[in-house]
Design a protein around this motif. Structure first.
Motif, mmCIF file in Angstrom:
data_model
loop_
_atom_site.group_PDB
_atom_site.id
_atom_site.type_symbol
_atom_site.label_atom_id
_atom_site.label_comp_id
_atom_site.label_asym_id
_atom_site.label_seq_id
_atom_site.Cartn_x
_atom_site.Cartn_y
_atom_site.Cartn_z
ATOM 1 N N HIS A 23 29.327 -5.779 -50.592
ATOM 2 C CA HIS A 23 29.823 -5.953 -51.952
ATOM 3 C C HIS A 23 30.712 -7.186 -52.114
ATOM 4 N N LYS A 24 31.778 -7.271 -51.350
ATOM 5 C CA LYS A 24 32.710 -8.381 -51.540
ATOM 6 C C LYS A 24 32.146 -9.711 -51.051
ATOM 7 N N PRO A 25 31.639 -9.822 -49.809
ATOM 8 C CA PRO A 25 31.167 -11.135 -49.372
ATOM 9 C C PRO A 25 30.008 -11.667 -50.211
ATOM 10 N N LEU A 26 29.048 -10.809 -50.568
ATOM 11 C CA LEU A 26 27.931 -11.283 -51.382
ATOM 12 C C LEU A 26 28.388 -11.600 -52.797
ATOM 13 N N GLY A 27 29.246 -10.736 -53.365
ATOM 14 C CA GLY A 27 29.765 -11.004 -54.699
ATOM 15 C C GLY A 27 30.577 -12.277 -54.756
ATOM 16 N N LEU A 28 31.411 -12.506 -53.748
ATOM 17 C CA LEU A 28 32.202 -13.736 -53.680
ATOM 18 C C LEU A 28 31.309 -14.951 -53.525
ATOM 19 N N TYR A 29 30.299 -14.825 -52.672
ATOM 20 C CA TYR A 29 29.362 -15.939 -52.462
ATOM 21 C C TYR A 29 28.645 -16.296 -53.761
ATOM 22 N N MET A 30 28.164 -15.290 -54.502
ATOM 23 C CA MET A 30 27.447 -15.572 -55.744
ATOM 24 C C MET A 30 28.361 -16.223 -56.771
ATOM 25 N N ALA A 31 29.618 -15.791 -56.835
ATOM 26 C CA ALA A 31 30.565 -16.416 -57.762
ATOM 27 C C ALA A 31 30.776 -17.885 -57.409
ATOM 28 N N LYS A 32 30.917 -18.178 -56.126
ATOM 29 C CA LYS A 32 31.115 -19.564 -55.695
ATOM 30 C C LYS A 32 29.885 -20.417 -55.978
#
Length: 547
Positions: A23-32
């Protein structure tokens, strides 16, 4: 049929752990990805070939024109290539025009409704270069529209929502392609077929006859059909086929691929608007609806008589099938590892209800998030009425204009589903394509239009939809059900972006936390119940109560 609770809880626990870790790493990656100012080589090549100025922001109307033009061209191209398939060596005959039209609309709208037998109707080139590629692009369009709405919420006093072509390229090259590649490798390891042969002739010594073992680039298409919540199978049996989904490991991984991006996008949303608690609230509502749906689906499947089992893939059993059936209908995936027509009436009704919710639990790639955000705007409007204030959402006033757009968004899909189902039920010559009797016949027709208008693609298999009437009506449902909501979402994003930000005050209704999350969840369910309960009562509920 006995549903093993131990098996269900074990698989559910593994799935939840994997989704939580992603959840967090993929969500953070997509935001970046969408906040980045860099353009990598494949993207620059795409911009050059398309004649796109990557540095130019677009108004909502320009963004919309780009979405529509790209999608319409895609529909025409896929239709023509299917009709010309007979001219390609080793690819089979030209596809029937009604089927080709329906298929083109289906794959461009992220529906993947299949009125044909894939392994015999279309060749490897059409599967790989048209249908599999469109699985990437249609998913990327959904993500792009969600990102445009997030920008509309975040930005103030501007008409710019970003650049569709840049968002499309980044979603395709940086998010979908790398994850799908990893997914294809995992599928190959689990035993999914990946080759470039139309079939291998073998001799069955035991039976004394020859047979053709089908082949093709299955693992690569399987990965993106699930990751992009598309759902169209390489084989007619879809994920119940052992070459697509050979064992319990591939089945659980399939469910993970379906859910991983929709459940990670709320983190991207919170990151991009600068308030992570907003993302957690959206996630909690999505997860709550999904958990309730999974529990009800498992209960409905467990209610089947112990001797039944027709339509269930015995390699997985009802526990895994209930997880898969919920995931595929609570998103816009539509892939199946169990024949939904063989589900108990209440389980089939639950599959329909998942789609009728607007597929926001967690919904399709991109479409689930922007659908939930529209519901959040409606919720804050209702909350504002309760306290006697002009409602605000993320520092933007929700006026009559925004509410009209949100209300039309909510009404579009039910109007298509109920109107087209009603028209079809009045045509006896068309009802012959759904040969079941009584409430189940109505359920087959209702399911078909619910699936098409919500861009899901699964079906009650008893219905025949390859004729001119159903191909046209379902095609219209898919096209209008995809693009009218996108038009309204982008118009809503544009209207929000133009506003100045209003500072919070003591009367501002918080749009995060347990209270607002509970309100959002209740409104999501109540709106669906008020809209669809009469139709469900005539179909699966009537059938279930009559048994």
């Amino acid at each position: 049929m006995i549903l093993s609770l131990a098996s269900l809880f074990t698989q559910l626990a593994i799935l939840l752990v994997l989704l939580a870790l992603a959840h967090k790493p993929l969500g953070l990656y997509m935001a970046k990805v969408f906040e980045s100012s860099k353009n990598y080589l494949p993207e620059r090549i795409f911009y050059r070939l398309a004649g796109v100025d990557a540095g130019a922001d677009q108004k909502w109307s320009t963004y919309l024109r780009s979405v529509l033009a790209f999608s319409v061209v895609g529909i025409l191209f896929i239709f023509l290539m299917q009709r010309l398939q007979g001219l390609l060596p080793g690819q089979g005959a030209a596809v029937d025009p009604w089927v080709a039209m329906n298929t083109a609309i289906s794959f461009v709208t992220n529906t993947n409704w299949q009125t044909y037998v894939p392994e015999t109707t279309v060749g490897i080139l059409v599967q790989m270069l048209l249908l599999a590629v469109q699985n990437f692009l249609s998913a990327a369009v959904g993500i792009s529209v969600a990102v445009a709405l997030i920008r509309g919420i975040k930005r103030a006093k501007t008409e710019q929502l970003g650049n569709f072509w840049v968002d499309l390229a980044r979603a395709s090259f940086r998010i979908l392609l790398p994850i799908a590649f990893i997914g294809a490798v995992v599928f190959v390891i689990t035993g999914v077929v990946q080759n470039f042969t139309m079939g291998t002739e073998v001799h069955n010594a035991a039976l004394g006859v020859g047979q053709t073992i089908p082949g093709g680039p299955v693992a690569s298409q399987e990965a993106i059909k699930l990751l992009g919540t598309n759902g169209g199978g390489y084989f007619n049996a879809n994920s119940a086929h052992p070459f697509e989904n050979p064992n319990a490991y591939s089945n659980l991984f399939s469910i993970l691929l379906i859910l991983v991006i929709p459940f990670s996008l709320p983190y991207s949303y919170g990151r991009m608007v600068g308030q992570q608690r907003q993302g957690y609230t959206i996630l909690s509502v999505m997860a709550g609806l999904w958990a309730a749906s999974t529990a009800l689906m498992a209960w409905a499947m467990a209610s089947a008589p112990a001797a039944s089992g027709e339509g269930y893939e015995q390699r997985f059993g009802p526990a895994a099938s209930s997880l898969f059936a919920t995931a595929t209908t609570a998103t816009s995936t539509g892939a199946v590892d169990v024949a939904h027509d063989s589900l108990t009436p209440l389980a089939g009704g639950m599959a329909m209800l998942n789609m009728m919710l607007g597929e926001v639990a967690p919904g399709g790639v991109g479409s689930g998030l922007y659908g939930m955000l529209v519901l959040a705007i409606i919720s804050v409007f209702i909350a504002g009425l309760m306290v006697g204030r002009t409602p605000e959402f993320m520092g933007k006033k929700i006026t009559a204009k925004q509410m009209k757009l949100a209300a039309m968004y909510i009404l579009v899909t039910p109007t298509l589903v109920l109107a087209m189902t009603g028209i079809t039920m009045l045509l006896p010559e068309q009802l012959s394509n759904a040969p079941a009797n009584g409430p189940h016949q109505f359920s087959e027709v209702l399911y078909a239009f619910t699936s098409a208008a919500n861009n899901n693609g699964s079906a009650f298999g008893g219905i025949t939809s390859s004729g001119p009437y159903f191909a046209t009506m379902l095609g219209l449902a898919m096209f209008l059900g995809r693009f009218i909501p996108i038009i309204l979402v982008l118009a809503l994003a544009g209207s929000l972006a133009q506003q100045r930000r209003v500072p919070e005050s003591s009367g501002t209704v918080p749009t995060h936390g347990a209270l607002f999350g509970s309100l959002l969840l209740v409104i999501s369910v109540v709106l669906t119940a008020l809209t669809y309960f009469p139709a469900l009562a005539l179909g699966p509920l009537a059938e279930g109560l009559s048994r």
